[in-house]
Design a protein around this motif. Structure first.
Motif, short mmCIF file in Angstrom:
data_model
loop_
_atom_site.label_atom_id
_atom_site.label_comp_id
_atom_site.label_asym_id
_atom_site.label_seq_id
_atom_site.Cartn_x
_atom_site.Cartn_y
_atom_site.Cartn_z
N VAL A 85 0.84 -1.20 0.00
CA VAL A 85 0.00 0.00 0.00
C VAL A 85 0.88 1.25 0.00
CG1 VAL A 85 -1.74 1.31 1.29
CG2 VAL A 85 -1.98 -1.16 1.04
N LYS A 86 1.96 1.24 0.77
CA LYS A 86 2.89 2.38 0.76
C LYS A 86 3.46 2.60 -0.63
CE LYS A 86 4.80 2.14 5.43
NZ LYS A 86 6.04 1.89 6.17
N LYS A 87 3.85 1.52 -1.30
CA LYS A 87 4.41 1.63 -2.65
C LYS A 87 3.38 2.14 -3.65
CE LYS A 87 8.13 -1.59 -1.95
NZ LYS A 87 8.78 -2.83 -2.24
N ILE A 88 2.15 1.70 -3.51
CA ILE A 88 1.09 2.18 -4.39
C ILE A 88 0.88 3.67 -4.20
CG2 ILE A 88 -1.39 2.06 -4.90
CD1 ILE A 88 -1.20 -0.96 -4.13
N ALA A 89 0.84 4.12 -2.96
CA ALA A 89 0.66 5.56 -2.68
C ALA A 89 1.80 6.36 -3.31
CB ALA A 89 0.59 5.81 -1.18
N THR A 90 3.02 5.86 -3.19
CA THR A 90 4.16 6.55 -3.79
C THR A 90 4.02 6.60 -5.30
OG1 THR A 90 5.62 5.88 -1.99
CG2 THR A 90 6.68 6.49 -4.05
N ARG A 91 3.68 5.48 -5.92
CA ARG A 91 3.53 5.43 -7.38
C ARG A 91 2.40 6.32 -7.87
NH1 ARG A 91 4.91 -0.58 -9.56
NH2 ARG A 91 6.70 -0.91 -8.21
N GLU A 92 1.35 6.44 -7.07
CA GLU A 92 0.19 7.24 -7.47
C GLU A 92 0.33 8.70 -7.06
OE1 GLU A 92 -2.31 6.28 -9.42
OE2 GLU A 92 -1.36 4.31 -9.62
N GLY A 93 1.38 9.02 -6.32
CA GLY A 93 1.62 10.40 -5.91
C GLY A 93 0.59 10.94 -4.93
N CYS A 94 0.18 10.08 -4.00
CA CYS A 94 -0.80 10.50 -3.00
C CYS A 94 -0.34 10.04 -1.63
CB CYS A 94 -2.19 9.94 -3.33
SG CYS A 94 -2.30 8.14 -3.28
N LEU A 142 -0.98 8.16 2.15
CA LEU A 142 -1.62 6.91 2.57
C LEU A 142 -3.07 7.12 2.95
CD1 LEU A 142 1.20 5.18 4.63
CD2 LEU A 142 0.12 4.32 2.56
N ASP A 143 -3.36 8.19 3.71
CA ASP A 143 -4.74 8.42 4.11
C ASP A 143 -5.64 8.65 2.90
OD1 ASP A 143 -4.15 8.09 6.78
OD2 ASP A 143 -3.95 10.24 7.18
N GLU A 144 -5.12 9.36 1.91
CA GLU A 144 -5.88 9.60 0.68
C GLU A 144 -6.15 8.28 -0.05
OE1 GLU A 144 -5.54 12.41 -3.33
OE2 GLU A 144 -3.84 12.26 -1.96
N LEU A 145 -5.14 7.42 -0.10
CA LEU A 145 -5.31 6.12 -0.76
C LEU A 145 -6.29 5.24 0.01
CD1 LEU A 145 -4.61 4.18 -3.03
CD2 LEU A 145 -2.60 3.47 -1.70
N TYR A 146 -6.16 5.20 1.35
CA TYR A 146 -7.10 4.41 2.14
C TYR A 146 -8.54 4.90 1.97
CZ TYR A 146 -3.39 1.89 4.62
OH TYR A 146 -2.33 1.07 4.94
N SER A 147 -8.72 6.21 1.86
CA SER A 147 -10.06 6.76 1.64
C SER A 147 -10.60 6.34 0.28
CB SER A 147 -10.04 8.29 1.75
OG SER A 147 -9.74 8.67 3.08
N TYR A 148 -9.74 6.36 -0.74
CA TYR A 148 -10.12 5.93 -2.08
C TYR A 148 -10.54 4.46 -2.06
CZ TYR A 148 -9.71 4.40 -6.91
OH TYR A 148 -9.97 3.84 -8.13
N ILE A 149 -9.72 3.62 -1.44
CA ILE A 149 -10.02 2.19 -1.36
C ILE A 149 -11.35 1.97 -0.64
CG2 ILE A 149 -9.27 -0.02 -0.37
CD1 ILE A 149 -6.35 1.01 -0.79
N ASP A 150 -11.56 2.72 0.44
CA ASP A 150 -12.79 2.56 1.22
C ASP A 150 -14.03 2.92 0.40
OD1 ASP A 150 -13.66 1.86 4.02
OD2 ASP A 150 -14.72 3.76 3.73
N ARG A 151 -13.91 3.91 -0.48
CA ARG A 151 -15.05 4.29 -1.33
C ARG A 151 -15.42 3.16 -2.29
NH1 ARG A 151 -12.23 9.22 -1.41
NH2 ARG A 151 -11.45 8.87 -3.52
N LYS A 152 -14.47 2.29 -2.62
CA LYS A 152 -14.70 1.17 -3.53
C LYS A 152 -15.18 -0.08 -2.80
CE LYS A 152 -13.05 3.44 -7.05
NZ LYS A 152 -13.94 3.91 -8.10
N LEU A 172 -3.46 -6.37 -4.21
CA LEU A 172 -3.19 -7.50 -5.09
C LEU A 172 -3.64 -7.18 -6.52
CD1 LEU A 172 -2.22 -10.37 -5.50
CD2 LEU A 172 -4.50 -11.15 -4.80
N ARG A 173 -4.83 -6.65 -6.68
CA ARG A 173 -5.33 -6.30 -8.02
C ARG A 173 -4.46 -5.23 -8.67
NH1 ARG A 173 -10.46 -8.28 -9.14
NH2 ARG A 173 -11.56 -9.07 -7.32
N TYR A 174 -4.01 -4.26 -7.89
CA TYR A 174 -3.18 -3.17 -8.42
C TYR A 174 -1.93 -3.74 -9.09
CZ TYR A 174 -0.55 1.21 -8.61
OH TYR A 174 0.16 2.29 -9.04
N PHE A 175 -1.23 -4.61 -8.38
CA PHE A 175 -0.01 -5.16 -8.93
C PHE A 175 -0.27 -6.21 -10.01
CE2 PHE A 175 1.71 -3.23 -5.05
CZ PHE A 175 2.67 -2.43 -5.65
N MET A 176 -1.38 -6.93 -9.92
CA MET A 176 -1.73 -7.88 -10.99
C MET A 176 -2.00 -7.13 -12.30
SD MET A 176 -4.14 -10.69 -9.09
CE MET A 176 -4.68 -11.39 -10.63
#
Length: 107
Positions: A42-51, A53-63, A79-83
């Protein structure tokens, strides 16, 4: 930035348990239990997406689907992100595809 302990917690019995993470989802604070590898993903995804962690967790929660736990949703998202990011060329460049047949090098 969420407070995170990225190591397994080892009980007196020797059993490993998942660490808990305090995260913000929108305006709310909550706690989830995640394995260290998922927390790192999740940390790596946030870095790659330029956001953040709290912003990413909020995005995930909306889904998140009704009836599915927040921790499961986070694990599935990572898992889906990296797949979805994996391509034949990317795997070839990273040296993937021969993992099972490789012999481990002796130290």
């Amino acid at each position: 930035m969420p407070k995170q302990n990225t190591q397994f917690i080892i009980a007196r019995s020797g059993k490993k348990t998942l660490p808990t993470f305090n995260i913000s989802v929108g305006d709310r604070r909550t706690t989830v239990s995640l394995s260290p590898i998922v927390a790192d993903a999740v940390k790596k995804i946030a870095t790659r997406e330029g956001c953040g962690l709290d912003e990413l967790y909020s995005y995930i929660d909306r889904k998140k689907q009704k009836g599915v736990s927040r921790a499961t949703t986070i694990r599935d998202f990572a898992l889906r992100y990296f797949m979805e990011a994996g391509t034949v060329a990317g795997h070839r460049k990273a040296g993937h595809g021969k993992l099972i047949g490789k012999r481990e090098k002796k130290a």
